[in-house]
Design a protein around this motif. Structure first.
Motif, PDB file in Angstrom:
ATOM      1  N   HIS A  68       0.810  -1.223   0.000  1.00  9.78           N
ATOM      2  CA  HIS A  68       0.000   0.000   0.000  1.00  9.78           C
ATOM      3  C   HIS A  68       0.845   1.275   0.000  1.00  9.78           C
ATOM      4  N   ILE A  69       2.162   1.147  -0.015  1.00 10.13           N
ATOM      5  CA  ILE A  69       3.059   2.297   0.180  1.00 10.13           C
ATOM      6  C   ILE A  69       3.983   2.472  -1.020  1.00 10.13           C
ATOM      7  N   VAL A  70       4.165   3.734  -1.443  1.00 11.07           N
ATOM      8  CA  VAL A  70       5.185   4.072  -2.444  1.00 11.07           C
ATOM      9  C   VAL A  70       5.944   5.298  -1.950  1.00 11.07           C
ATOM     10  N   VAL A  71       7.261   5.200  -1.962  1.00  9.78           N
ATOM     11  CA  VAL A  71       8.134   6.312  -1.577  1.00  9.78           C
ATOM     12  C   VAL A  71       8.601   7.025  -2.849  1.00  9.78           C
ATOM     13  N   SER A  72       8.487   8.355  -2.865  1.00  8.13           N
ATOM     14  CA  SER A  72       8.864   9.136  -4.052  1.00  8.13           C
ATOM     15  C   SER A  72       9.792  10.280  -3.665  1.00  8.13           C
ATOM     16  N   ASN A  73      10.243  11.019  -4.685  1.00  6.96           N
ATOM     17  CA  ASN A  73      11.201  12.107  -4.468  1.00  6.96           C
ATOM     18  C   ASN A  73      10.490  13.382  -4.029  1.00  6.96           C
ATOM     19  N   GLY A  74       9.929  13.353  -2.837  1.00  4.54           N
ATOM     20  CA  GLY A  74       9.158  14.471  -2.304  1.00  4.54           C
ATOM     21  C   GLY A  74       7.682  14.300  -2.604  1.00  4.54           C
ATOM     22  N   ALA A  75       6.833  14.979  -1.820  1.00 13.34           N
ATOM     23  CA  ALA A  75       5.382  14.871  -2.009  1.00 13.34           C
ATOM     24  C   ALA A  75       4.943  15.447  -3.353  1.00 13.34           C
ATOM     25  N   LYS A  76       5.690  16.425  -3.863  1.00  9.60           N
ATOM     26  CA  LYS A  76       5.371  16.989  -5.183  1.00  9.60           C
ATOM     27  C   LYS A  76       5.474  15.904  -6.256  1.00  9.60           C
ATOM     28  N   HIS A  77       6.486  15.071  -6.145  1.00  5.44           N
ATOM     29  CA  HIS A  77       6.655  13.954  -7.072  1.00  5.44           C
ATOM     30  C   HIS A  77       5.526  12.943  -6.902  1.00  5.44           C
ATOM     31  N   SER A  78       5.141  12.674  -5.651  1.00  9.48           N
ATOM     32  CA  SER A  78       4.029  11.756  -5.389  1.00  9.48           C
ATOM     33  C   SER A  78       2.769  12.244  -6.089  1.00  9.48           C
ATOM     34  N   LEU A  79       2.469  13.530  -5.952  1.00  5.50           N
ATOM     35  CA  LEU A  79       1.285  14.119  -6.572  1.00  5.50           C
ATOM     36  C   LEU A  79       1.354  14.033  -8.101  1.00  5.50           C
ATOM     37  N   PHE A  80       2.516  14.333  -8.649  1.00  2.13           N
ATOM     38  CA  PHE A  80       2.682  14.280 -10.107  1.00  2.13           C
ATOM     39  C   PHE A  80       2.399  12.878 -10.626  1.00  2.13           C
ATOM     40  N   ASN A  81       2.962  11.888  -9.942  1.00  2.00           N
ATOM     41  CA  ASN A  81       2.704  10.500 -10.332  1.00  2.00           C
ATOM     42  C   ASN A  81       1.205  10.198 -10.325  1.00  2.00           C
ATOM     43  N   LEU A  82       0.529  10.607  -9.253  1.00  2.00           N
ATOM     44  CA  LEU A  82      -0.895  10.309  -9.102  1.00  2.00           C
ATOM     45  C   LEU A  82      -1.730  10.935 -10.213  1.00  2.00           C
ATOM     46  N   TYR A 112      -0.747  22.528  -7.214  1.00  2.00           N
ATOM     47  CA  TYR A 112      -1.916  21.684  -7.463  1.00  2.00           C
ATOM     48  C   TYR A 112      -2.542  21.895  -8.844  1.00  2.00           C
ATOM     49  N   PRO A 113      -3.021  23.098  -9.156  1.00  2.00           N
ATOM     50  CA  PRO A 113      -3.701  23.243 -10.453  1.00  2.00           C
ATOM     51  C   PRO A 113      -2.773  23.054 -11.639  1.00  2.00           C
ATOM     52  N   GLU A 114      -1.496  23.394 -11.485  1.00  2.00           N
ATOM     53  CA  GLU A 114      -0.559  23.259 -12.597  1.00  2.00           C
ATOM     54  C   GLU A 114      -0.349  21.792 -12.967  1.00  2.00           C
ATOM     55  N   GLN A 115      -0.241  20.935 -11.957  1.00  2.00           N
ATOM     56  CA  GLN A 115      -0.079  19.508 -12.257  1.00  2.00           C
ATOM     57  C   GLN A 115      -1.343  18.921 -12.862  1.00  2.00           C
ATOM     58  N   VAL A 116      -2.505  19.392 -12.409  1.00  2.00           N
ATOM     59  CA  VAL A 116      -3.768  18.926 -12.989  1.00  2.00           C
ATOM     60  C   VAL A 116      -3.838  19.314 -14.463  1.00  2.00           C
ATOM     61  N   LYS A 117      -3.515  20.573 -14.768  1.00  2.00           N
ATOM     62  CA  LYS A 117      -3.562  21.052 -16.152  1.00  2.00           C
ATOM     63  C   LYS A 117      -2.548  20.317 -17.027  1.00  2.00           C
ATOM     64  N   MET A 151      13.658  18.498   6.446  1.00  2.00           N
ATOM     65  CA  MET A 151      14.395  17.675   5.485  1.00  2.00           C
ATOM     66  C   MET A 151      14.028  18.050   4.055  1.00  2.00           C
ATOM     67  N   THR A 152      13.860  19.338   3.775  1.00  2.00           N
ATOM     68  CA  THR A 152      13.412  19.767   2.448  1.00  2.00           C
ATOM     69  C   THR A 152      14.336  19.284   1.332  1.00  2.00           C
ATOM     70  N   GLY A 153      15.630  19.393   1.532  1.00  2.00           N
ATOM     71  CA  GLY A 153      16.584  19.042   0.480  1.00  2.00           C
ATOM     72  C   GLY A 153      16.827  17.557   0.319  1.00  2.00           C
ATOM     73  N   TRP A 154      16.313  16.751   1.245  1.00  2.00           N
ATOM     74  CA  TRP A 154      16.535  15.309   1.191  1.00  2.00           C
ATOM     75  C   TRP A 154      15.620  14.627   0.186  1.00  2.00           C
ATOM     76  N   ARG A 155      14.480  15.261  -0.125  1.00  2.00           N
ATOM     77  CA  ARG A 155      13.492  14.787  -1.088  1.00  2.00           C
ATOM     78  C   ARG A 155      12.928  13.421  -0.723  1.00  2.00           C
ATOM     79  N   PHE A 156      12.015  13.447   0.245  1.00  2.00           N
ATOM     80  CA  PHE A 156      11.364  12.225   0.700  1.00  2.00           C
ATOM     81  C   PHE A 156       9.872  12.467   0.860  1.00  2.00           C
ATOM     82  N   GLY A 157       9.104  11.815   0.006  1.00  2.00           N
ATOM     83  CA  GLY A 157       7.653  11.857   0.113  1.00  2.00           C
ATOM     84  C   GLY A 157       7.102  10.462  -0.035  1.00  2.00           C
TER      85      GLY A 157
END
Length: 389
Positions: free
Chosen positions: A92-106, A127-132, A241-247
């Motif tokens: 049920h879990i996927v680790v991505s390069n930050g939450a922004k990356h998680s959202l983009f994937n979704l 949010y709206p930019e990734q949707v568009k 941990m902003t620069g570590w990129r963990f979402g």
């Protein structure tokens, strides 16, 4: 050379425009105070840095599974169970390069041309930019400080059409600090019952709460909400941990997880292996004392900043319940937040982000994730700017 047509869907970043102007003025030798950053001013806790160093020394420097190493995923599962009583499995879990990356994937996985995503405004600029970019249609529900910047179940119901695919919630909110209660989430969940609409719940700021308020995870309020919610979280804000990129995401929808792994495997593959090992330390709670230290500092700054802004004639702001931003109301002064922020930067050397960037005019976002002396001086300059213009 011709740039792909899909890039026309993306709007230029207003935040970056302000940042570029601030950088230009600073290069000219001007004294610039910036309150535009969306990251803690604290360093990553030592206990996490030591875990990273140990991982390097122990040779954890190879590729990992695309979705993350088992130990990191298990730490996420344990954290969600400990904090919110949620029960997930490794699939049920996927680790991505930050939450922004998680959202983009979704969005790339789920949104097709014409699909609608309901987004409360003000919203995080991405949010709206990734949707568009995904050929979807953002559908905004307007809020303001009179409603504590939160949407109601009735507003959500009114926004739903036969094209609605996702409702995106962000609690605590960037840029307003609004936090949804259990009762509010339950009411929204009731509206969604019987539909196929997914809830994307961005909970990045969950550890930064004020005034004794408790955070409620969207997936925790009912069985139905658990089944339809994709929780999106990470360590950038709570553990500096902003620069570590963990979402990461958590969802019981295994088909969605498998598709996300397939996509990520062809784009970035795994998250940095060292980051994954350091994240275990954070997720297991070994940095909780550091998190509380940062939270208390943010709370002190918040109280001083709110009072100081509300002492300025023509300006007001409500107290945020979480995150580290104030969404400051300047409607009595102007309805052009971009012009206000550009002029404030040029005249007084203070960088804040116009409400326009977050889809709501008549406000600006002020980050108090910086030292108290800078906050006090920055607000003093804003006061002087308002009184003399």
């Amino acid at each position: 050379m011709k740039i792909a047509k899909r890039m026309e869907n993306l709007s230029p970043s207003v935040t970056m425009a302000i940042t570029a102007l601030a950088r230009e003025l600073k290069a000219q030798g001007k004294d610039i105070l910036s309150f535009s950053a969306g990251e803690p001013d604290f360093n990553t806790p030592d206990v996490i840095k030591q875990s990273a160093i140990k991982a390097i020394e122990d040779g954890y420097t190879k590729y990992t599974a695309v979705e993350g190493i088992t130990e990191t995923k298990q730490a996420i599962i344990n954290k969600l169970n400990r904090d919110h009583g949620l029960e997930y499995s490794l699939e049920h879990i996927v680790v991505s390069n930050g939450a922004k990356h998680s959202l983009f994937n979704l969005f790339q996985l789920l949104i097709e041309e014409g699909d609608e995503v309901i987004i409360p405004a003000p919203y995080w600029v991405t949010y709206p930019e990734q949707v568009k970019y995904s050929d979807g249609v953002p559908v905004f529900i307007e809020t303001d400080d009179t409603t504590s910047f939160k949407v109601t179940a009735q507003q959500v119901k009114a926004a739903i059409t036969d094209k609605t695919k996702v409702l995106l919630l962000n609690s605590p909110s960037n840029p307003t600090g609004a936090v949804y209660t259990k009762e509010e989430l339950l009411a929204i969940g009731e509206v969604l019952k019987g539909t196929d609409i997914l809830v994307f719940s961005d909970e990045m700021y969950e550890k930064i709460m004020y005034n004794g308020e408790e955070f409620t995870a969207a997936a925790s309020v009912s069985d139905d909400m658990f089944e339809r919610t994709v929780t999106i979280n990470g360590l950038s804000k709570s553990v500096a941990m902003t620069g570590w990129r963990f979402g990461y995401i958590a969802t019981p929808k295994t088909e969605l997880v498998r598709s996300m792994i397939k996509l990520q495997g062809q784009v970035t593959s795994n998250v940095n292996s060292i980051t994954q090992h350091a994240a275990i330390t954070a997720l297991e709670g070994h940095a909780d004392a550091d998190i509380e230290m940062m939270r208390k500092a943010f709370e002190e700054r918040k109280e001083i900043a709110v009072k100081s802004f509300n002492d300025i004639e023509g300006i007001s702001c409500i107290e945020p319940q979480g995150a580290f931003y104030l969404f400051v109301n300047i409607k009595e002064i102007t309805d052009n937040s971009m012009k206000f922020c550009e002029q404030l930067l040029e005249d007084k050397g203070v960088a804040v982000v116009p409400g326009l960037a977050f889809g709501t005019e008549g406000y600006f976002r002020f980050s108090f994730a910086t030292d108290l002396a800078s906050i006090e001086e920055g607000i003093r300059r804003i006061k002087d700017f308002v009184e003399n213009n």
